[in-house]
Design a protein around this motif. Structure first.
Motif, PDB file in Angstrom:
ATOM      1  N   SER A  22     -86.146 -41.097 -33.124  1.00  0.00           N
ATOM      2  CA  SER A  22     -84.626 -40.671 -32.875  1.00  0.00           C
ATOM      3  C   SER A  22     -84.410 -39.332 -32.299  1.00  0.00           C
ATOM      4  N   GLU A  23     -85.417 -38.411 -32.399  1.00  0.00           N
ATOM      5  CA  GLU A  23     -85.427 -36.957 -31.932  1.00  0.00           C
ATOM      6  C   GLU A  23     -85.886 -36.873 -30.517  1.00  0.00           C
ATOM      7  N   GLY A  24     -86.446 -38.179 -30.046  1.00  0.00           N
ATOM      8  CA  GLY A  24     -87.190 -37.939 -28.785  1.00  0.00           C
ATOM      9  C   GLY A  24     -88.445 -37.106 -28.836  1.00  0.00           C
ATOM     10  N   THR A  25     -89.255 -36.963 -29.957  1.00  0.00           N
ATOM     11  CA  THR A  25     -90.227 -35.929 -29.735  1.00  0.00           C
ATOM     12  C   THR A  25     -91.674 -36.903 -29.630  1.00  0.00           C
ATOM     13  N   ASP A  26     -91.423 -38.129 -29.614  1.00  0.00           N
ATOM     14  CA  ASP A  26     -92.592 -39.017 -29.792  1.00  0.00           C
ATOM     15  C   ASP A  26     -93.345 -38.964 -28.268  1.00  0.00           C
ATOM     16  N   ASP A  27     -94.365 -39.724 -27.880  1.00  0.00           N
ATOM     17  CA  ASP A  27     -95.041 -39.865 -26.830  1.00  0.00           C
ATOM     18  C   ASP A  27     -95.387 -40.940 -26.207  1.00  0.00           C
ATOM     19  N   CYS A  28     -94.360 -41.974 -26.959  1.00  0.00           N
ATOM     20  CA  CYS A  28     -94.433 -43.459 -26.435  1.00  0.00           C
ATOM     21  C   CYS A  28     -94.127 -43.454 -24.859  1.00  0.00           C
ATOM     22  N   HIS A  29     -94.832 -44.609 -24.225  1.00  0.00           N
ATOM     23  CA  HIS A  29     -94.761 -44.893 -23.065  1.00  0.00           C
ATOM     24  C   HIS A  29     -93.215 -45.468 -22.596  1.00  0.00           C
ATOM     25  N   ILE A  30     -92.753 -45.223 -21.350  1.00  0.00           N
ATOM     26  CA  ILE A  30     -91.426 -45.768 -21.179  1.00  0.00           C
ATOM     27  C   ILE A  30     -91.135 -47.258 -21.625  1.00  0.00           C
ATOM     28  N   ASP A  31     -92.210 -47.996 -21.500  1.00  0.00           N
ATOM     29  CA  ASP A  31     -92.330 -49.551 -21.580  1.00  0.00           C
ATOM     30  C   ASP A  31     -92.899 -49.766 -22.837  1.00  0.00           C
ATOM     31  N   ALA A  32     -92.647 -48.772 -23.792  1.00  0.00           N
ATOM     32  CA  ALA A  32     -92.924 -48.914 -25.394  1.00  0.00           C
ATOM     33  C   ALA A  32     -91.919 -49.006 -26.232  1.00  0.00           C
ATOM     34  N   ILE A  33     -91.951 -49.330 -27.287  1.00  0.00           N
ATOM     35  CA  ILE A  33     -91.093 -49.284 -28.423  1.00  0.00           C
ATOM     36  C   ILE A  33     -91.452 -48.120 -29.588  1.00  0.00           C
ATOM     37  N   CYS A  34     -90.708 -47.298 -29.781  1.00  0.00           N
ATOM     38  CA  CYS A  34     -91.076 -46.398 -30.998  1.00  0.00           C
ATOM     39  C   CYS A  34     -90.673 -46.661 -32.288  1.00  0.00           C
ATOM     40  N   GLN A  35     -91.686 -46.793 -33.255  1.00  0.00           N
ATOM     41  CA  GLN A  35     -91.336 -47.134 -34.333  1.00  0.00           C
ATOM     42  C   GLN A  35     -91.673 -45.883 -35.473  1.00  0.00           C
ATOM     43  N   ASN A  36     -90.842 -45.595 -36.181  1.00  0.00           N
ATOM     44  CA  ASN A  36     -90.837 -44.665 -37.101  1.00  0.00           C
ATOM     45  C   ASN A  36     -91.561 -44.911 -38.293  1.00  0.00           C
ATOM     46  N   THR A  37     -92.660 -44.368 -38.788  1.00  0.00           N
ATOM     47  CA  THR A  37     -93.210 -44.375 -39.876  1.00  0.00           C
ATOM     48  C   THR A  37     -93.172 -43.095 -40.918  1.00  0.00           C
ATOM     49  N   PRO A  38     -93.460 -43.221 -42.124  1.00  0.00           N
ATOM     50  CA  PRO A  38     -93.507 -42.064 -43.034  1.00  0.00           C
ATOM     51  C   PRO A  38     -94.346 -41.009 -42.723  1.00  0.00           C
ATOM     52  N   LYS A  39     -93.948 -39.964 -42.144  1.00  0.00           N
ATOM     53  CA  LYS A  39     -94.651 -38.599 -41.690  1.00  0.00           C
ATOM     54  C   LYS A  39     -95.076 -38.946 -40.343  1.00  0.00           C
ATOM     55  N   SER A  40     -94.939 -39.942 -39.613  1.00  0.00           N
ATOM     56  CA  SER A  40     -95.431 -40.470 -38.481  1.00  0.00           C
ATOM     57  C   SER A  40     -94.549 -41.142 -37.654  1.00  0.00           C
ATOM     58  N   TYR A  41     -95.153 -41.803 -36.615  1.00  0.00           N
ATOM     59  CA  TYR A  41     -94.658 -42.966 -35.852  1.00  0.00           C
ATOM     60  C   TYR A  41     -95.672 -43.797 -35.100  1.00  0.00           C
ATOM     61  N   LYS A  42     -95.299 -44.893 -34.582  1.00  0.00           N
ATOM     62  CA  LYS A  42     -96.384 -45.749 -33.729  1.00  0.00           C
ATOM     63  C   LYS A  42     -95.606 -46.281 -32.646  1.00  0.00           C
ATOM     64  N   CYS A  43     -96.300 -46.321 -31.436  1.00  0.00           N
ATOM     65  CA  CYS A  43     -95.798 -46.889 -30.345  1.00  0.00           C
ATOM     66  C   CYS A  43     -96.451 -48.274 -30.164  1.00  0.00           C
ATOM     67  N   LEU A  44     -95.501 -49.290 -29.797  1.00  0.00           N
ATOM     68  CA  LEU A  44     -95.900 -50.443 -29.302  1.00  0.00           C
ATOM     69  C   LEU A  44     -95.383 -50.987 -28.166  1.00  0.00           C
ATOM     70  N   CYS A  45     -96.272 -51.549 -27.224  1.00  0.00           N
ATOM     71  CA  CYS A  45     -95.868 -51.966 -25.625  1.00  0.00           C
ATOM     72  C   CYS A  45     -94.865 -53.051 -25.837  1.00  0.00           C
ATOM     73  N   LYS A  46     -93.744 -52.972 -25.170  1.00  0.00           N
ATOM     74  CA  LYS A  46     -92.531 -54.059 -25.209  1.00  0.00           C
ATOM     75  C   LYS A  46     -93.206 -55.562 -24.422  1.00  0.00           C
ATOM     76  N   PRO A  47     -92.524 -56.576 -25.108  1.00  0.00           N
ATOM     77  CA  PRO A  47     -92.883 -57.691 -24.514  1.00  0.00           C
ATOM     78  C   PRO A  47     -92.975 -57.983 -23.055  1.00  0.00           C
ATOM     79  N   GLY A  48     -94.120 -58.586 -22.421  1.00  0.00           N
ATOM     80  CA  GLY A  48     -94.377 -58.555 -20.996  1.00  0.00           C
ATOM     81  C   GLY A  48     -95.306 -57.354 -20.657  1.00  0.00           C
ATOM     82  N   TYR A  49     -95.761 -56.479 -21.570  1.00  0.00           N
ATOM     83  CA  TYR A  49     -96.446 -55.197 -21.232  1.00  0.00           C
ATOM     84  C   TYR A  49     -97.912 -55.315 -22.132  1.00  0.00           C
ATOM     85  N   LYS A  50     -98.758 -54.508 -21.693  1.00  0.00           N
ATOM     86  CA  LYS A  50    -100.173 -54.751 -22.765  1.00  0.00           C
ATOM     87  C   LYS A  50    -100.495 -53.150 -22.791  1.00  0.00           C
TER      88      LYS A  50
END
Length: 77
Positions: A22-50
């Motif tokens: 939400s803060e925009g401080t993640d380093d996920c790729h533009i074609d990825a989805i950012c998921q917040n986790t406790p004390k961190s976050y993870k980046c997952l490529c969107k469908p159609g991307y690897k």
């Protein structure tokens, strides 16, 4: 490695997790989805991307089937 941000808020009994997505401080790729986790976050490529989320690339689709570079039926343009 992800950088986690926590803020100490007096009266809360400890640190409050910051939502990097939400803060925009993640380093996920533009074609990825950012998921917040406790004390961190993870980046997952969107469908159609690897990829691993910080780097994502197009996957090719042929007649409804995903094909990988080097597989039968794949040719570079």
């Amino acid at each position: 490695m992800t950088a986690a941000f926590c803020i100490y808020v007096p009266g809360t009994g400890g640190a409050v997790d910051v939502d990097e997505c939400s803060e925009g401080t993640d380093d996920c790729h533009i074609d990825a989805i950012c998921q917040n986790t406790p004390k961190s976050y993870k980046c997952l490529c969107k469908p159609g991307y690897k990829g691993e989320g910080r780097q994502c690339e197009d996957r090719l689709q042929l007649w409804g089937q995903w094909i990988e570079e080097g597989s039968e039926g794949f040719t570079e343009a």
